[in-house]
Design a protein around this motif. Structure first.
Motif, short mmCIF file in Angstrom:
data_model
loop_
_atom_site.label_atom_id
_atom_site.label_comp_id
_atom_site.label_asym_id
_atom_site.label_seq_id
_atom_site.Cartn_x
_atom_site.Cartn_y
_atom_site.Cartn_z
N PRO A 227 0.81 -1.22 0.00
CA PRO A 227 0.00 0.00 0.00
C PRO A 227 0.85 1.27 0.00
CG PRO A 227 -0.88 -1.60 1.54
CD PRO A 227 0.38 -2.19 1.01
N PHE A 228 1.96 1.27 0.76
CA PHE A 228 2.76 2.50 0.80
C PHE A 228 3.31 2.85 -0.58
CE2 PHE A 228 5.86 -0.84 2.05
CZ PHE A 228 6.85 -0.63 1.10
N ARG A 230 1.92 1.94 -3.54
CA ARG A 230 0.83 2.34 -4.43
C ARG A 230 0.39 3.77 -4.13
NH1 ARG A 230 -3.53 -0.39 -3.80
NH2 ARG A 230 -2.88 -1.71 -2.09
N GLU A 231 0.40 4.13 -2.84
CA GLU A 231 0.06 5.51 -2.48
C GLU A 231 1.06 6.48 -3.10
OE1 GLU A 231 -0.27 5.67 1.80
OE2 GLU A 231 -1.86 4.15 1.67
N GLU A 232 2.32 6.09 -3.02
CA GLU A 232 3.37 6.97 -3.53
C GLU A 232 3.28 7.10 -5.05
OE1 GLU A 232 4.90 8.54 -0.97
OE2 GLU A 232 5.22 9.75 -2.75
N ALA A 234 0.58 6.83 -6.83
CA ALA A 234 -0.58 7.68 -7.12
C ALA A 234 -0.21 9.15 -6.95
CB ALA A 234 -1.74 7.30 -6.22
N ARG A 235 0.50 9.46 -5.86
CA ARG A 235 0.90 10.86 -5.63
C ARG A 235 1.86 11.34 -6.72
NH1 ARG A 235 0.67 10.61 0.12
NH2 ARG A 235 2.57 9.36 0.17
N ASP A 248 -6.06 7.83 -7.39
CA ASP A 248 -6.44 6.94 -6.29
C ASP A 248 -5.50 5.73 -6.22
OD1 ASP A 248 -7.66 5.27 -4.52
OD2 ASP A 248 -9.61 5.22 -5.54
N PRO A 249 -4.87 5.51 -5.07
CA PRO A 249 -3.96 4.35 -4.94
C PRO A 249 -4.64 3.02 -5.25
CG PRO A 249 -3.88 5.72 -2.96
CD PRO A 249 -4.95 6.29 -3.83
N GLU A 250 -5.95 2.99 -5.07
CA GLU A 250 -6.68 1.74 -5.35
C GLU A 250 -6.69 1.42 -6.84
OE1 GLU A 250 -8.03 -0.49 -3.02
OE2 GLU A 250 -6.62 0.78 -1.95
N CYS A 452 9.66 3.39 -3.31
CA CYS A 452 8.79 4.34 -2.63
C CYS A 452 9.61 5.56 -2.18
CB CYS A 452 8.13 3.66 -1.44
SG CYS A 452 7.16 4.76 -0.45
N GLN A 456 9.13 9.38 -3.59
CA GLN A 456 8.66 10.31 -2.58
C GLN A 456 9.43 11.64 -2.60
OE1 GLN A 456 9.17 8.72 1.44
NE2 GLN A 456 6.94 8.78 1.53
#
Lengths: 592, 492
Positions: A227-228, A230-232, A234-235, A248-250, A452, A456
């Motif tokens: 998840p970390f 995928r969030e990154e 997406a950002r 959306d990370p999803e 990540c 970031q």
């Protein structure tokens, strides 16, 4: 997509888009894949095949007699059909060998000589558009040469395809140039790899934030990617693609490379035998990835280099051309499921304007086509006056549930060895189906952490990495294009990507794909790896892709070898032209 | 990995595992298309929600829909667990996972080792496209490592090694290059059920179970897992030899999965790798798998290796490695780890074995106290537990209900059906977890078995779908995509 390993090898790409059962990636040389049989005489090979044939036939009859009563009718028919196919294949192989034997004495040679008109059709248009290939023409020399008793037919096919496409690259891997240790080794200007910023990346990857071992990283995790990460992603994409709303990370799935992402998309969007449209010239890896597991065909949309009433610039992609290719393929009974676009384009370096992009997307929507957009070079645009527009930057997508974006770090960050590719799709169903494959294409937790951290740190990317990277790209591009200009070699002058698309037509006489292949080999003989146009399914012979994203000393040496080869080639042409024209088929046109 | 919990079961009617997706081997596109739609249109007897499969609104291809459906179903237990994972502080009432075969006992040791300075190394070749078989330095290390730990009579060779991102990828690649679509591997049951998925997803290869007869399918190979999963058994050299000779007689490939080879924690158990045999009956058809997921408790690292003397097979698998590669930096770390024989022999293995043994002793004593029979021989991370006495009618439906009761009481286990066990009532308990979680997990197991669990016993709330209307996903897949007409499912 990731690297053009296969294109880089410069093997004819006709094969990869061909019917995928057996492929005619016929080459001017037999592919050295048949370790088992290659060194044996043709008669030994025939004998082996005859034995195999006899055995299959006897099994066939045993099965016919013993199982008839026991089996369900359909399964029985199925088994018989399989055996028939095998018998047919073996017979074809023998015919091929006999043909080649008849033509070239006892030496194993290309079964179908390239003067054959079928060869031209294949080269010119890609076989998927040709009519009904007869069974013999479908067999390649590799097929004939590579007979392993241990592999399945598809295993043989995969192995031979891979080897035929990576000859040049393998030669390079075994004999790389090194400024002290191997000055006579290969210079690789064929593989699209960014080697300009290894110093920056090494430094960054050695920083302390990169090294982290947590329990979660060493255990089974979310198969779509941690998840970390995928969030990154997406950002990161929201920021660099200038998305109007946060992504959306999803909707993100990460796999071990963009070729894996493409392969899985082909699996879940198409059934075997269905097809994608793709404008040519295109990155040859697509052909490989769609065929290998997914058995999906690529239908080329041929673009031309000349400026005409329809083409306001070379290799222009228009909706008319897309439509024409689509309808033609449909007439032939192909089920077209989608359109594949690369933006920035590989090998052209073209960037689609928002207007054109919108037109392509609307076209796709009109025909219910999925659009796979590969934006793997999105940060490799090195002219500041040019703005790249990601498809994710659009206010509204014509068909968001059928638009799937691929990005990875291989090119933009020059870390192809990291094995990272990401899919962004609004379609939850597609994301979830892709996830079903992710355990076969997963990335190490340790590498996910590093990725990540890398993504970031936008401050480092914006202030340190990108300015340096683009400056170096610009410099290398300038150096190479100046050389090309001095040699009066026409090229497609663009400011994105790691390569320049050059036209060496004037060094080919006649201007055919055979000559292109010979020139490619001449480069190889001089320890220089380039990619030839045929690997990109280019319709016109004579185009090459030259990668310039290498350190200057190597690049300089590469260009020196390049000049030497062309000089030699020119000299040969002079001699050739003095000779009376014998049986040379006339042509220097792109048309078959 | 994890077992495949599935919604509901009935006893299998045939010997075949699923073939997912259609026959991909035929080149006649038009035929295929027709075939797919025909197959999807067929009403599937007893499927809870056929709309999911035949939906016209789907964006996916028919194989895409099938794969997704299968995946959603198979992942149920694992997903439930991930949404409600136990955490001592943050989620003390979350699910304890005794279902997934992971070694969580030695993270401290590994973390220390992987944080040492020799692990932090970056060089250009690690960042660039590699040799797809794996970097040579790693393959050399793997060959040396296997020579030593498998007690090979001769040094193993790096060119016979192919490195991939996990055992699943390796199974998938081997299935693809050794078998045609629809062919099968023979596998003794019960076995690690996820293999079904691995060989079928891309390869479209089935498994034929040894306990049943495999008429009508062409069997291409035999899969042996040694030490066995879920039985925790090891094969003697005589047994191994016998299986290999059998395979040779029938010209079968043998894939020997030795992923637990260093997790034999009982000293009295004599483990013999197939690579230790003086002479292999059919070396060209013997392919060995090993990985760090289990023996080094690093399932998230994604590292597996193939060892085969067959050059064609190695090359063919390597041809697929572009899609199953692992990061260069991780390859470097793996080479460092495998090279560090002192740490492995003096620190890691003794400690790992001691901890495995302690956890094993604890769980087996718990089971004995409950009067529950079980099988376990001192290898692997699990105990094969016989809960048949808790199933009054001895059916797979009851097994499934019991599994759900465990899950509702927040403990995830794997049930026998997921291993294609013939008899209902067997469960796999994974014991390689930290003491506090293990204790809590066993306590929750005890609650369920002694009828003292918090949750309602009967009728189970999630049992609103009638079990008799359901068939296993394996059967369903077979129905949808077997080349022949669907075999009739026997009602009841």
């Amino acid at each position: 997509m990731s690297e053009n390993r296969y294109g880089g090898a410069g093997q004819p790409a006709g094969a990869s888009t061909d019917t995928w059962s057996i492929s005619p990636w016929s080459d001017t040389h037999p592919v050295p894949s048949g370790q088992v049989l290659r060194d044996q005489s043709i008669y030994t090979q025939l004998l082996e095949m005859m034995l195999h044939l006899r055995q299959t036939m006897s099994e066939h009859f045993v099965q016919l007699m013993s199982r008839q009563g026991l089996l369900q009718e359909q399964r029985h028919t199925e088994a018989i059909r399989e055996q028939e196919a095998l018998l047919d294949r073996l017979l074809c192989q023998m015919i091929n060998l006999l043909q080649s034997g008849a033509m070239s004495g006892l030496e194993l040679q290309v079964p179908l000589p390239s003067e054959d008109s079928r060869g031209d059709v294949r080269y010119g248009q890609g076989t998927q558009l040709s009519g009904q290939p007869d069974p013999v023409s479908q067999l390649s020399d590799c097929e004939a040469a590579f007979v392993s008793r241990d592999l399945s037919n598809r295993g043989i096919d995969i192995s031979a395809l891979y080897q035929s496409k990576s000859q040049g690259y393998n030669a390079y891997q075994k004999d790389k140039y090194h400024k002290d240790k191997n000055t006579l080794g290969f210079i690789n200007l064929g593989t699209s790899e960014n080697k300009l910023c290894i110093d920056l990346m090494t430094e960054r990857l050695l920083e302390s934030d990169m090294n982290c071992i947590e329990e979660g990283l060493l255990q089974y995790a979310d198969w779509r990617g941690q998840p970390f990460l995928r969030e990154e992603v997406a950002r990161f994409l929201t920021y660099y693609c200038r998305a109007p709303a946060p992504l959306d990370p999803e909707n993100v799935v990460v796999l071990n490379g963009c070729c894996s992402v493409f392969s899985v998309l082909a699996m879940v969007l198409c059934d075997p035998g269905e097809a994608f449209l793709i404008p040519t010239p295109f990155y040859g890896g697509f052909a490989f990835s769609s065929r290998l597991y997914a058995k999906v065909e690529l239908i080329p949309v041929h673009l031309e280099s000349t400026i005409t009433a329809i083409n306001t610039y070379p290799f222009q992609l228009t909706v008319d051309k897309l439509e024409e290719a689509l309808l033609e393929a449909r007439l032939e009974g192909k089920n077209i499921r989608g359109l594949v676009l690369t933006n920035p384009q590989n090998p052209l370096g073209d960037i689609y304007s928002p207007d054109s992009l919108m037109k392509y997307l609307e076209f796709a929507k009109r025909y219910d086509l999925h659009v796979i957009i590969d934006e793997i070079y999105m940060l490799s645009v090195f002219d500041e006056s040019i703005t790249f527009h990601s498809v994710l930057s659009m206010k509204s997508l014509p068909d968001r549930n059928r638009t799937h974006v691929i990005w990875g770090t291989s090119k933009d960050f020059g870390i192809s060895g990291f094995r990272f590719g990401a899919l962004y799709t609004h379609n939850k169903e597609v994301a979830s189906a892709v996830s079903a494959f992710s355990f076969l294409h997963s990335i190490s937790g340790i590498a996910q952490h590093k990725l990540c951290q890398l993504l970031q740190n936008t401050e480092w990317i914006d202030k340190v990495y990108l300015p340096t990277y683009r400056f170096r790209l610009r410099k290398a591009h300038k150096y190479v294009t100046a050389k090309l200009k001095s040699l009066e070699i026409p090229f497609h002058n663009r400011s994105s990507g790691l390569y320049v698309w050059i036209n060496l037509k004037k060094y080919l006489d006649p201007c055919t794909f055979e000559e292109e292949q010979l020139l490619y080999r001449r480069f190889l003989d001089h320890k220089l790896l380039l990619s030839c146009g045929k690997a990109y399914m280019c319709k016109e012979p004579g185009w090459f892709r030259l990668v310039f994203a290498d350190e200057l000393p190597r690049l300089k040496l590469g260009m020196r070898r390049f000049c030497d080869v062309l000089e030699e080639q020119k000299q040969d042409l002079r001699v050739k032209q003095l000779k009376p024209p014998a049986s040379q088929p006339a042509s220097c046109s792109g048309t078959p | 990995m994890f077992a495949l919990p599935q919604k509901n079961f009935r006893a299998p009617t045939t010997c075949l595992g699923p073939t997912c997706t259609q026959d991909m081997d035929r080149s006649h596109g038009d035929d295929l298309e027709g075939e797919c739609s025909r197959k999807l249109d067929q009403k599937l007897p007893g499927v809870g929600d056929p709309v999911m499969l035949s939906s016209d609104t789907s964006y996916l291809s028919s194989r895409g829909r099938m794969i997704k459906w299968f995946w959603d179903l198979a992942e149920e237990g694992y997903r439930t667990y991930h949404m409600d994972e136990y955490d001592e502080d943050k989620n003390p009432s979350g699910i304890i996972n005794l279902g997934t075969s992971e070694n969580k006992l030695c993270f401290d040791l590994l973390s220390r080792r992987l944080s040492q300075s020799d692990m932090q190394w970056v060089e250009p070749s690690l960042l660039q496209y590699p040799d797809w078989r794996g970097h040579l330095f790693l393959r050399e290390e793997v060959a040396k490592f296997l020579t030593f730990y498998c007690k090979s009579p001769v040094p193993l060779r790096p060119e016979n090694v192919v490195v991939l991102n996990g055992g699943a990828s390796l199974f998938s690649a081997l299935a693809t290059v050794l078998c045609e679509v629809g062919e099968a591997f023979l596998i003794p049951t019960p076995y690690y059920g996820a293999i079904t998925q691995h060989v079928c997803l891309y390869g479209n290869v089935r498994l034929a179970y040894v306990y049943l007869d495999s008429e009508g399918v062409r069997v291409k190979g035999l899969i042996l897992i040694n030490p066995q999963n879920p039985l925790g058994d090891v094969y003697s050299t005589e047994e191994l030899q016998e299986y290999l000779v059998f395979a040779k007689r029938h010209k079968l490939h043998v894939i020997v999965d030795e992923v637990y080879m260093l997790s034999v924690f009982e000293e009295s158990v004599g483990y013999h790798s197939v690579l230790s045999l003086e002479r292999l009956p059919d070396p060209q058809r013997t392919h060995v798998m090993w990985a760090t997921s289990k023996d080094f408790g690093m399932s998230g690292l994604r590292f597996a290796t193939l060892y085969t003397e067959n050059k064609d097979v190695a090359t063919a698998v390597a041809s697929l490695c572009r899609y199953h590669g692992l990061s260069g930096l991780v390859q470097y770390q793996m080479a460092q780890l495998l090279r560090d024989r002192d740490w492995i022999n003096q620190v890691y293995l003794p400690e790992n074995h001691a901890r495995l043994k302690a956890a094993h002793t604890y769980v087996s004593e718990e089971l004995r106290a409950l009067g529950i029979p079980f099988l376990s021989r001192g290898a692997g991370f699990f105990i094969w537990v016989d809960l048949r006495k808790y199933l009054p009618k001895g059916t797979f439906e009851e097994e499934m209900l019991l599994w759900r009761r465990f899950l509702d009481n927040k403990v995830l286990l794997s049930f026998g059906k997921a291993f294609e066990c013939k008899e209902p009532g067997w469960f796999r308990f994974v014991f390689s977890d930290q003491a506090h979680r293990l204790r809590l997990g066993m306590q929750r197991v005890r609650q369920v078995l002694t009828g003292k669990s918090q949750v309602a016993e009967d009728p189970h709330p999630s049992q609103t779908q009638k079990p008799s209307d359901q068939c296993s996903s394996a059967e369903l897949l077979k129905l949808c995509f077997s080349p022949g007409p669907p075999s009739p499912i026997k009602q009841n």
